[in-house]
Design a protein around this motif. Structure first.
Motif, PDB file in Angstrom:
ATOM      1  N   ILE A  15      42.988  36.757  51.996  1.00 19.28           N
ATOM      2  CA  ILE A  15      44.054  37.551  51.349  1.00 19.28           C
ATOM      3  C   ILE A  15      43.478  38.395  50.368  1.00 19.28           C
ATOM      4  N   ASP A  16      43.185  39.604  50.367  1.00 21.29           N
ATOM      5  CA  ASP A  16      42.455  40.379  49.447  1.00 21.29           C
ATOM      6  C   ASP A  16      43.492  41.409  48.848  1.00 21.29           C
ATOM      7  N   VAL A  17      43.034  41.950  47.681  1.00 22.36           N
ATOM      8  CA  VAL A  17      44.094  42.844  46.906  1.00 22.36           C
ATOM      9  C   VAL A  17      43.575  44.297  46.501  1.00 22.36           C
ATOM     10  N   ILE A  18      44.095  45.136  46.428  1.00 21.93           N
ATOM     11  CA  ILE A  18      43.683  46.440  45.949  1.00 21.93           C
ATOM     12  C   ILE A  18      44.481  46.752  44.683  1.00 21.93           C
ATOM     13  N   ILE A  19      43.668  46.985  43.394  1.00 23.06           N
ATOM     14  CA  ILE A  19      44.218  46.944  42.165  1.00 23.06           C
ATOM     15  C   ILE A  19      43.477  48.206  41.277  1.00 23.06           C
ATOM     16  N   LYS A  20      44.310  48.678  40.551  1.00 21.44           N
ATOM     17  CA  LYS A  20      43.914  49.789  39.593  1.00 21.44           C
ATOM     18  C   LYS A  20      42.645  49.259  38.695  1.00 21.44           C
ATOM     19  N   LYS A  21      41.490  49.968  38.686  1.00 17.63           N
ATOM     20  CA  LYS A  21      40.490  49.602  38.033  1.00 17.63           C
ATOM     21  C   LYS A  21      40.601  49.245  36.885  1.00 17.63           C
ATOM     22  N   GLU A  22      41.602  49.678  35.897  1.00 18.80           N
ATOM     23  CA  GLU A  22      41.845  49.304  34.557  1.00 18.80           C
ATOM     24  C   GLU A  22      42.340  48.305  34.406  1.00 18.80           C
ATOM     25  N   LEU A  23      43.028  47.461  35.363  1.00 15.72           N
ATOM     26  CA  LEU A  23      43.747  46.199  35.597  1.00 15.72           C
ATOM     27  C   LEU A  23      43.027  45.074  36.389  1.00 15.72           C
ATOM     28  N   GLY A  24      41.817  45.419  36.562  1.00 17.73           N
ATOM     29  CA  GLY A  24      40.905  44.711  37.393  1.00 17.73           C
ATOM     30  C   GLY A  24      40.657  43.288  37.030  1.00 17.73           C
ATOM     31  N   GLY A  25      40.839  42.931  35.776  1.00 20.72           N
ATOM     32  CA  GLY A  25      40.462  42.015  34.991  1.00 20.72           C
ATOM     33  C   GLY A  25      41.577  40.899  35.279  1.00 20.72           C
ATOM     34  N   ILE A  26      42.785  41.416  35.394  1.00 15.10           N
ATOM     35  CA  ILE A  26      43.693  40.265  35.617  1.00 15.10           C
ATOM     36  C   ILE A  26      43.626  39.697  37.155  1.00 15.10           C
ATOM     37  N   ALA A  27      43.254  40.371  38.011  1.00 13.48           N
ATOM     38  CA  ALA A  27      43.223  39.983  39.333  1.00 13.48           C
ATOM     39  C   ALA A  27      42.276  38.623  39.565  1.00 13.48           C
ATOM     40  N   SER A  28      41.523  38.556  38.678  1.00 13.67           N
ATOM     41  CA  SER A  28      40.376  37.572  38.638  1.00 13.67           C
ATOM     42  C   SER A  28      41.305  36.281  38.232  1.00 13.67           C
ATOM     43  N   LEU A  29      42.177  36.453  37.501  1.00 17.38           N
ATOM     44  CA  LEU A  29      43.108  35.249  36.887  1.00 17.38           C
ATOM     45  C   LEU A  29      44.042  34.735  37.944  1.00 17.38           C
ATOM     46  N   ILE A  30      44.293  35.473  38.761  1.00 22.40           N
ATOM     47  CA  ILE A  30      45.218  35.164  39.900  1.00 22.40           C
ATOM     48  C   ILE A  30      44.634  34.120  40.952  1.00 22.40           C
ATOM     49  N   PRO A  31      44.855  32.856  41.056  1.00 21.54           N
ATOM     50  CA  PRO A  31      44.271  32.075  42.395  1.00 21.54           C
ATOM     51  C   PRO A  31      44.679  32.417  43.537  1.00 21.54           C
ATOM     52  N   GLY A  32      43.926  32.029  44.543  1.00 26.20           N
ATOM     53  CA  GLY A  32      44.222  32.402  45.962  1.00 26.20           C
ATOM     54  C   GLY A  32      43.798  33.790  46.537  1.00 26.20           C
ATOM     55  N   ILE A  33      43.143  34.468  45.871  1.00 24.25           N
ATOM     56  CA  ILE A  33      42.645  35.875  46.212  1.00 24.25           C
ATOM     57  C   ILE A  33      41.163  35.670  46.596  1.00 24.25           C
ATOM     58  N   ASN A  34      41.047  36.223  47.883  1.00 26.79           N
ATOM     59  CA  ASN A  34      39.456  36.135  48.395  1.00 26.79           C
ATOM     60  C   ASN A  34      38.758  37.315  47.913  1.00 26.79           C
ATOM     61  N   ASN A  35      39.135  38.403  47.755  1.00 29.91           N
ATOM     62  CA  ASN A  35      38.368  39.781  47.717  1.00 29.91           C
ATOM     63  C   ASN A  35      39.278  40.788  46.833  1.00 29.91           C
ATOM     64  N   ILE A  36      38.624  41.235  45.734  1.00 28.39           N
ATOM     65  CA  ILE A  36      39.398  42.351  44.951  1.00 28.39           C
ATOM     66  C   ILE A  36      38.821  43.643  45.021  1.00 28.39           C
ATOM     67  N   HIS A  37      39.568  44.612  45.380  1.00 28.13           N
ATOM     68  CA  HIS A  37      39.150  46.070  45.745  1.00 28.13           C
ATOM     69  C   HIS A  37      39.612  46.902  44.586  1.00 28.13           C
ATOM     70  N   LEU A  38      38.719  47.521  43.768  1.00 29.69           N
ATOM     71  CA  LEU A  38      39.096  48.286  42.718  1.00 29.69           C
ATOM     72  C   LEU A  38      39.428  49.602  42.855  1.00 29.69           C
ATOM     73  N   PHE A  39      40.378  50.212  42.642  1.00 26.27           N
ATOM     74  CA  PHE A  39      40.719  51.688  42.994  1.00 26.27           C
ATOM     75  C   PHE A  39      40.764  52.547  41.639  1.00 26.27           C
ATOM     76  N   SER A  40      40.149  53.672  41.454  1.00 25.86           N
ATOM     77  CA  SER A  40      40.209  54.548  40.466  1.00 25.86           C
ATOM     78  C   SER A  40      40.599  55.925  40.774  1.00 25.86           C
ATOM     79  N   LYS A  41      41.709  56.372  40.011  1.00 25.99           N
ATOM     80  CA  LYS A  41      41.905  57.796  40.334  1.00 25.99           C
ATOM     81  C   LYS A  41      41.040  58.665  40.008  1.00 25.99           C
ATOM     82  N   GLN A  42      40.188  58.298  39.010  1.00 20.76           N
ATOM     83  CA  GLN A  42      39.204  59.188  38.785  1.00 20.76           C
ATOM     84  C   GLN A  42      38.027  59.415  39.782  1.00 20.76           C
TER      85      GLN A  42
END
Length: 327
Positions: free
Chosen positions: A33-60
């Protein structure tokens, strides 16, 4: 099985979507289970158990729909079986479509039915947590009963009676008016002599907090606005006795960390967007105005939100006193 979840775009919504992630893990226990999250909010994803990989998305970094498409296309090498899309925006649908995931699941909004393999009608009048999980229930045909909104953060060594205070909000109708904020601060100082009140906020909110605290000279107040990232804010909240906050992202953050959270509501509708966990939660609103809740981002009737100005400070003191020691 490889699953990717496009998380929402706002802090509070990301926190509320943790129930969707937990439910997905329940239904697909062996999946990646991977997630895509706004780059500015990426720090929160690391606090969610059960995620395998985090993809950071930036509009810039990925501007416009063409940038979104390129980002989605870059995911094709991952060969995802399911792309769950939680936002309602056209750009998120384009991202899902570009990923070439075998199943692309989301709500039927903003043309979603043309870019997703299955688009479900968004339910009305559900709490945001239940709304997200509804998407999973519709796909699986199963009822999710164990909904967990939960984050895990390390606890710092804070003073025994520290309260985190957030009077900010992206919407002016939910932000604490300056005069009312100062009145509440003086009431807090008067009633809780041995407590440290730590004020928080983003960098762009720091000027508001500076103005709020100007002229109030006491060692009981600490200004951390603009001095922490989201992981740092979570750590502060996890180690505090309570969180006193307006209806905003930090309200959900404190609640998901298990910290007693007192939320001051104005324009928002607590039936749809209050923090989800009932234990340790206290919602306070004025409740005497015909316009409450207007669910607007600004107060069209009074200019400065009267629903915030009229909040009962005695109720706030009583709610906090359950978690603090009186002097």
């Amino acid at each position: 099985m490889k699953i990717i979840i496009r998380l929402p775009n706002w802090l509070g919504d990301v926190v509320m979507s943790t129930a969707f992630i937990y439910a997905t893990r329940q239904l697909y226990p062996g999946a990646i289970i991977d997630v895509i999250i706004k780059k500015e909010l990426g720090g929160i994803a690391s606090l969610i158990p059960g995620i395998n990989n985090i993809h950071l998305f930036s509009k810039q970094d990925h501007k416009g729909l063409s940038g979104v498409y390129r980002f989605g296309k870059s995911l094709r090498t991952q060969h995802y079986d399911i792309f769950f899309n939680l936002p309602y925006s056209l750009s998120s649908f384009v991202m899902a479509w570009a990923s070439n995931a075998k199943q692309r699941i989301g709500f039927n909004k903003e043309g979603g039915m043309f870019l997703l393999t299955q688009a479900f009608q968004k339910p009305a009048n559900l709490h945001r947590v239940d709304e997200y999980v509804y998407l999973l229930e519709k796909l699986s045909g199963k009822t999710i009963t164990n909904k967990q909104v939960k984050l895990i953060a390390a606890k710092p060594n804070l003073a025994n009676n520290t309260v985190i205070v957030n009077f900010n909000s992206e919407a002016s109708s939910r932000r604490m008016p300056l005069d009312k904020g100062r009145s509440i601060i003086n009431t807090l100082i008067k009633n809780f002599k041995d407590t440290t009140f730590t004020f928080v906020g983003s960098q762009k909110e720091a000027a508001f907090v500076d103005e709020l605290l100007a002229g109030i000279d006491t060692q009981m107040l600490q200004n951390m606005a603009g001095k922490t990232d989201l992981k740092g804010l979570a750590k502060l909240m996890a180690g505090s006795r309570a969180v006193l906050t307006t209806d905003s992202g930090p309200a959900h953050l404190g609640n998901a960390l298990g910290t007693p959270t007192i939320v001051l509501f104005g324009a928002g509708n607590e039936n749809n967007t209050a923090p989800y966990n009932k234990q340790g939660l206290e919602v306070i609103r004025y409740g005497e105005l015909a316009c409450e809740p207007c669910v607007r981002n600004s107060c069209k009737l009074y200019g400065i939100p009267k629903c915030m100005e009229m909040l009962d400070e005695i109720k706030i003191i009583k709610a906090l006193s359950l978690h603090l020691n009186h002097a």
